[in-house]
Design an enzyme around this catalytic site. Structure first.
Site, PDB file in Angstrom:
ATOM      1  N   CYS A   8      22.240  50.450  43.082  1.00 31.26           N
ATOM      2  CA  CYS A   8      23.649  50.117  43.319  1.00 31.26           C
ATOM      3  C   CYS A   8      24.478  50.857  42.276  1.00 31.26           C
ATOM      4  CB  CYS A   8      23.884  48.608  43.304  1.00 31.26           C
ATOM      5  SG  CYS A   8      23.531  47.793  41.731  1.00 31.26           S
ATOM      6  N   ASN A  11      23.856  48.293  38.530  1.00 33.84           N
ATOM      7  CA  ASN A  11      22.517  47.730  38.311  1.00 33.84           C
ATOM      8  C   ASN A  11      22.557  46.386  37.576  1.00 33.84           C
ATOM      9  OD1 ASN A  11      19.371  48.614  36.660  1.00 33.84           O
ATOM     10  ND2 ASN A  11      19.637  47.724  38.670  1.00 33.84           N
ATOM     11  N   CYS A  13      24.361  43.561  39.532  1.00 29.19           N
ATOM     12  CA  CYS A  13      24.604  42.553  40.580  1.00 29.19           C
ATOM     13  C   CYS A  13      23.638  42.700  41.761  1.00 29.19           C
ATOM     14  CB  CYS A  13      26.039  42.641  41.084  1.00 29.19           C
ATOM     15  SG  CYS A  13      27.296  42.329  39.832  1.00 29.19           S
ATOM     16  N   ARG A  14      23.845  43.754  42.569  1.00 35.67           N
ATOM     17  CA  ARG A  14      23.131  43.840  43.848  1.00 35.67           C
ATOM     18  C   ARG A  14      21.710  44.365  43.737  1.00 35.67           C
ATOM     19  NH1 ARG A  14      27.467  47.568  46.523  1.00 35.67           N
ATOM     20  NH2 ARG A  14      27.451  48.224  44.341  1.00 35.67           N
ATOM     21  N   SER A  15      21.517  45.500  43.058  1.00 33.86           N
ATOM     22  CA  SER A  15      20.157  46.075  43.062  1.00 33.86           C
ATOM     23  C   SER A  15      19.143  45.260  42.253  1.00 33.86           C
ATOM     24  CB  SER A  15      20.146  47.559  42.673  1.00 33.86           C
ATOM     25  OG  SER A  15      20.586  47.772  41.364  1.00 33.86           O
ATOM     26  N   ASP A 125      30.245  44.477  47.146  1.00 33.18           N
ATOM     27  CA  ASP A 125      29.987  44.400  45.702  1.00 33.18           C
ATOM     28  C   ASP A 125      30.529  43.082  45.132  1.00 33.18           C
ATOM     29  OD1 ASP A 125      29.641  44.774  43.025  1.00 33.18           O
ATOM     30  OD2 ASP A 125      30.171  46.903  43.105  1.00 33.18           O
TER      31      ASP A 125
HETATM   32  P1  4NP Z   1      26.607  46.300  41.152  1.00 34.85           P
HETATM   33  O1  4NP Z   1      28.072  45.763  40.766  1.00 34.85           O
HETATM   34  O2  4NP Z   1      26.795  47.763  41.497  1.00 34.85           O
HETATM   35  O3  4NP Z   1      26.212  45.490  42.319  1.00 34.85           O
HETATM   36  O4  4NP Z   1      25.761  46.096  39.931  1.00 34.85           O
HETATM   37  C1  4NP Z   1      28.894  46.376  39.807  1.00 34.85           C
HETATM   38  C2  4NP Z   1      28.727  46.094  38.493  1.00 34.85           C
HETATM   39  C3  4NP Z   1      29.570  46.672  37.558  1.00 34.85           C
HETATM   40  C4  4NP Z   1      30.576  47.531  37.962  1.00 34.85           C
HETATM   41  C5  4NP Z   1      30.722  47.813  39.287  1.00 34.85           C
HETATM   42  C6  4NP Z   1      29.887  47.240  40.218  1.00 34.85           C
HETATM   43  N1  4NP Z   1      31.471  48.100  37.011  1.00 34.85           N
HETATM   44  O5  4NP Z   1      32.390  48.811  37.415  1.00 34.85           O
HETATM   45  O6  4NP Z   1      31.299  47.868  35.807  1.00 34.85           O
END
Ligand code: 4NP
Length: 157
Positions: A8, A11, A13-15, A125
């Site tokens: 994702c 790294n 939240c989702r992955s 997200d």
């Molecule tokens: P993820 O979510 O891609 O599912 O881990 C996010 C976590 C952090 C950020 C964006 C998306 N960020 O912009 O910091």
């Protein structure tokens, strides 16, 4: 050993949620000696951090182990190392494609393409939506189907 990498943006939240859920499903099938699971982010902002509180909470509620998970950034070598590289949304897949460059042998897919009947293409997200429950449902459905496909394709027993 079949190697699966979930990707994702951050790294956190989702992955990592997909990694924990998929590892759980793999264990339930007794395939942990045959399938290796990892996750990474296309961005580097959260490298070294454990999963987001929301991801931790939903995994805890569902009794899915996530101990030891720490964010890392995807590197070009990952594309050679892993057999299945699974992005959470179109942006992740696009970024991975650019990292792969002209290497056509790399298999990069989007998780929810494995569950077309859900009519949702991208895992939203939750870093922005706050809806970790929705992500859990979608990721679980995608992971279940992905595992079935891998078992068939790789003739695992
Ligand atoms: P993820 O979510 O891609 O599912 O881990 C996010 C976590 C952090 C950020 C964006 C998306 N960020 O912009 O910091």
């Amino acid at each position: 050993m079949v190697k699966v990498l979930f990707v994702c943006l951050g790294n956190i939240c989702r992955s990592p949620m997909a990694e924990a859920i998929f590892r759980h499903l793999v264990k339930e099938r007794g395939l942990e000696e045959q399938i290796q699971v990892d996750s990474a982010g296309t961005g580097n902002w959260h490298v070294g951090k454990p999963p987001h509180e929301g991801t931790q909470q939903i995994l805890t509620e569902n009794e899915i182990d996530f101990s030891g998970l720490k964010a890392r950034q995807v590197i070009r070598e990952d594309l050679q190392q892993f057999d299945y590289i699974i992005g959470m949304d179109a942006e992740n897949v696009g970024n991975l494609g650019r990292l792969a460059g002209h290497n056509r042998s790399v298999r990069i897919e989007r998780l929810l393409d494995y569950v077309p009947h859900l009519h949702v293409e991208d895992v939203p997200d939750p870093y922005y939506t706050g809806n970790f429950d929705e992500v859990y449902q979608l990721v679980t459905a995608g992971c279940k189907q992905l595992l079935e496909v891998i078992i068939k394709e790789q003739s695992l027993k």
